[in-house]
Motif scaffolding. Structure first.
Motif, PDB file in Angstrom:
ATOM      1  N   UNK A 137      -3.769  -2.023  30.232  1.00  0.00           N
ATOM      2  CA  UNK A 137      -2.067  -2.345  30.745  1.00  0.00           C
ATOM      3  C   UNK A 137      -2.667  -4.024  32.042  1.00  0.00           C
ATOM      4  N   UNK A 138      -1.608  -4.748  31.521  1.00  0.00           N
ATOM      5  CA  UNK A 138      -2.049  -6.202  32.678  1.00  0.00           C
ATOM      6  C   UNK A 138      -0.806  -6.385  33.860  1.00  0.00           C
ATOM      7  N   UNK A 139      -1.500  -6.085  35.044  1.00  0.00           N
ATOM      8  CA  UNK A 139      -0.702  -6.422  35.528  1.00  0.00           C
ATOM      9  C   UNK A 139      -0.687  -7.130  36.305  1.00  0.00           C
ATOM     10  N   UNK A 140       0.585  -7.825  37.547  1.00  0.00           N
ATOM     11  CA  UNK A 140       0.284  -8.795  38.207  1.00  0.00           C
ATOM     12  C   UNK A 140       0.685  -8.978  39.440  1.00  0.00           C
ATOM     13  N   UNK A 141      -0.189  -9.050  40.681  1.00  0.00           N
ATOM     14  CA  UNK A 141       0.434  -8.906  41.837  1.00  0.00           C
ATOM     15  C   UNK A 141       0.286  -9.991  42.396  1.00  0.00           C
ATOM     16  N   UNK A 142       1.578 -10.185  43.303  1.00  0.00           N
ATOM     17  CA  UNK A 142       1.830 -11.259  44.322  1.00  0.00           C
ATOM     18  C   UNK A 142       1.016 -10.830  45.869  1.00  0.00           C
ATOM     19  N   UNK A 143       0.812 -11.276  45.933  1.00  0.00           N
ATOM     20  CA  UNK A 143      -0.135 -11.283  47.485  1.00  0.00           C
ATOM     21  C   UNK A 143      -0.089 -12.371  48.206  1.00  0.00           C
ATOM     22  N   UNK A 144       0.455 -12.628  49.089  1.00  0.00           N
ATOM     23  CA  UNK A 144       0.714 -13.609  50.517  1.00  0.00           C
ATOM     24  C   UNK A 144       0.214 -13.391  52.395  1.00  0.00           C
ATOM     25  N   UNK A 145      -0.530 -14.270  51.978  1.00  0.00           N
ATOM     26  CA  UNK A 145      -2.034 -14.070  53.418  1.00  0.00           C
ATOM     27  C   UNK A 145      -1.242 -15.106  54.723  1.00  0.00           C
ATOM     28  N   UNK A 146      -1.111 -14.031  55.469  1.00  0.00           N
ATOM     29  CA  UNK A 146      -0.922 -14.565  56.639  1.00  0.00           C
ATOM     30  C   UNK A 146      -1.914 -14.844  58.285  1.00  0.00           C
ATOM     31  N   UNK A 147      -1.822 -15.717  58.627  1.00  0.00           N
ATOM     32  CA  UNK A 147      -2.649 -15.567  60.111  1.00  0.00           C
ATOM     33  C   UNK A 147      -1.590 -14.216  60.589  1.00  0.00           C
ATOM     34  N   UNK A 148      -2.292 -13.751  61.411  1.00  0.00           N
ATOM     35  CA  UNK A 148      -1.158 -12.855  62.705  1.00  0.00           C
ATOM     36  C   UNK A 148      -1.291 -13.737  63.499  1.00  0.00           C
ATOM     37  N   UNK A 149      -0.586 -13.906  63.662  1.00  0.00           N
ATOM     38  CA  UNK A 149       0.900 -15.118  64.616  1.00  0.00           C
ATOM     39  C   UNK A 149       1.357 -15.777  64.112  1.00  0.00           C
ATOM     40  N   UNK A 150       0.910 -16.576  62.701  1.00  0.00           N
ATOM     41  CA  UNK A 150       1.651 -17.298  62.902  1.00  0.00           C
ATOM     42  C   UNK A 150       2.495 -17.351  61.882  1.00  0.00           C
ATOM     43  N   UNK A 151       3.548 -18.848  61.350  1.00  0.00           N
ATOM     44  CA  UNK A 151       5.113 -18.450  61.114  1.00  0.00           C
ATOM     45  C   UNK A 151       4.872 -19.104  59.680  1.00  0.00           C
ATOM     46  N   UNK A 152       3.980 -19.532  58.959  1.00  0.00           N
ATOM     47  CA  UNK A 152       4.262 -19.697  56.839  1.00  0.00           C
ATOM     48  C   UNK A 152       2.326 -18.942  56.459  1.00  0.00           C
ATOM     49  N   UNK A 153       2.966 -18.572  55.511  1.00  0.00           N
ATOM     50  CA  UNK A 153       2.110 -18.511  54.063  1.00  0.00           C
ATOM     51  C   UNK A 153       0.753 -19.433  54.235  1.00  0.00           C
ATOM     52  N   UNK A 154      -0.663 -18.901  54.725  1.00  0.00           N
ATOM     53  CA  UNK A 154      -1.513 -19.326  54.527  1.00  0.00           C
ATOM     54  C   UNK A 154      -1.917 -19.088  53.156  1.00  0.00           C
ATOM     55  N   UNK A 155      -1.521 -18.522  52.029  1.00  0.00           N
ATOM     56  CA  UNK A 155      -1.870 -18.475  50.727  1.00  0.00           C
ATOM     57  C   UNK A 155      -1.314 -17.463  50.492  1.00  0.00           C
ATOM     58  N   UNK A 156      -0.232 -17.996  49.042  1.00  0.00           N
ATOM     59  CA  UNK A 156       0.086 -17.318  48.188  1.00  0.00           C
ATOM     60  C   UNK A 156      -0.691 -17.379  46.488  1.00  0.00           C
ATOM     61  N   UNK A 157      -0.725 -16.368  46.010  1.00  0.00           N
ATOM     62  CA  UNK A 157      -1.082 -16.099  45.083  1.00  0.00           C
ATOM     63  C   UNK A 157      -0.670 -14.634  44.003  1.00  0.00           C
ATOM     64  N   UNK A 158      -0.413 -15.176  42.833  1.00  0.00           N
ATOM     65  CA  UNK A 158      -0.367 -14.334  41.568  1.00  0.00           C
ATOM     66  C   UNK A 158      -1.684 -14.001  40.948  1.00  0.00           C
ATOM     67  N   UNK A 159      -1.484 -12.444  41.137  1.00  0.00           N
ATOM     68  CA  UNK A 159      -2.856 -11.978  40.223  1.00  0.00           C
ATOM     69  C   UNK A 159      -3.192 -11.101  39.261  1.00  0.00           C
ATOM     70  N   UNK A 160      -3.839 -11.872  38.370  1.00  0.00           N
ATOM     71  CA  UNK A 160      -3.680 -11.363  37.096  1.00  0.00           C
ATOM     72  C   UNK A 160      -5.026  -9.935  37.095  1.00  0.00           C
TER      73      UNK A 160
END
Length: 95
Positions: free
Chosen positions: A68-91
């Motif tokens: 089974x191939x799964x794709x996960x959406x990961x969104x990293x944020x710095x605590x207190x930050x307003x914008x994501x620091x990394x957005x990735x689709x991990x397979x």
């Protein structure tokens, strides 16, 4: 230019396998293989010493001959930050 030392984007991205292991358990598989990435962006810097939060979502799951191939959406944020620091689709391929 960022006002302090920043962590490299790929260092942030390298946390993905341990993040996935912390937030989900997949039973009945022999192996979970890092199969790659579909999309990665680094919209904002990560100041060294910052605390990170990560949101994980299941973007897709599809049966393949090898498992089974799964794709996960990961969104990293710095605590207190307003914008994501990394957005990735991990397979991940589960066999």
């Amino acid at each position: 230019p960022f006002g302090s030392t920043i962590a490299h984007g790929y260092l942030t991205l390298s946390l993905a396998p341990s993040v996935l292991a912390e937030v989900l358990t997949v039973d009945g598989v022999h192996a979970a293989l890092n199969y790659g990435l579909n999309k990665v962006r680094f919209p904002a810097p990560v100041p060294v010493g910052s605390a990170l939060r990560v949101t994980v979502s299941v973007a897709a799951a599809q049966r393949k001959p090898a498992g089974v191939e799964a794709v996960f959406g990961l969104t990293y944020q710095v605590d207190g930050g307003t914008r994501p620091v990394c957005v990735a689709d991990v397979v991940v391929l589960y066999t």
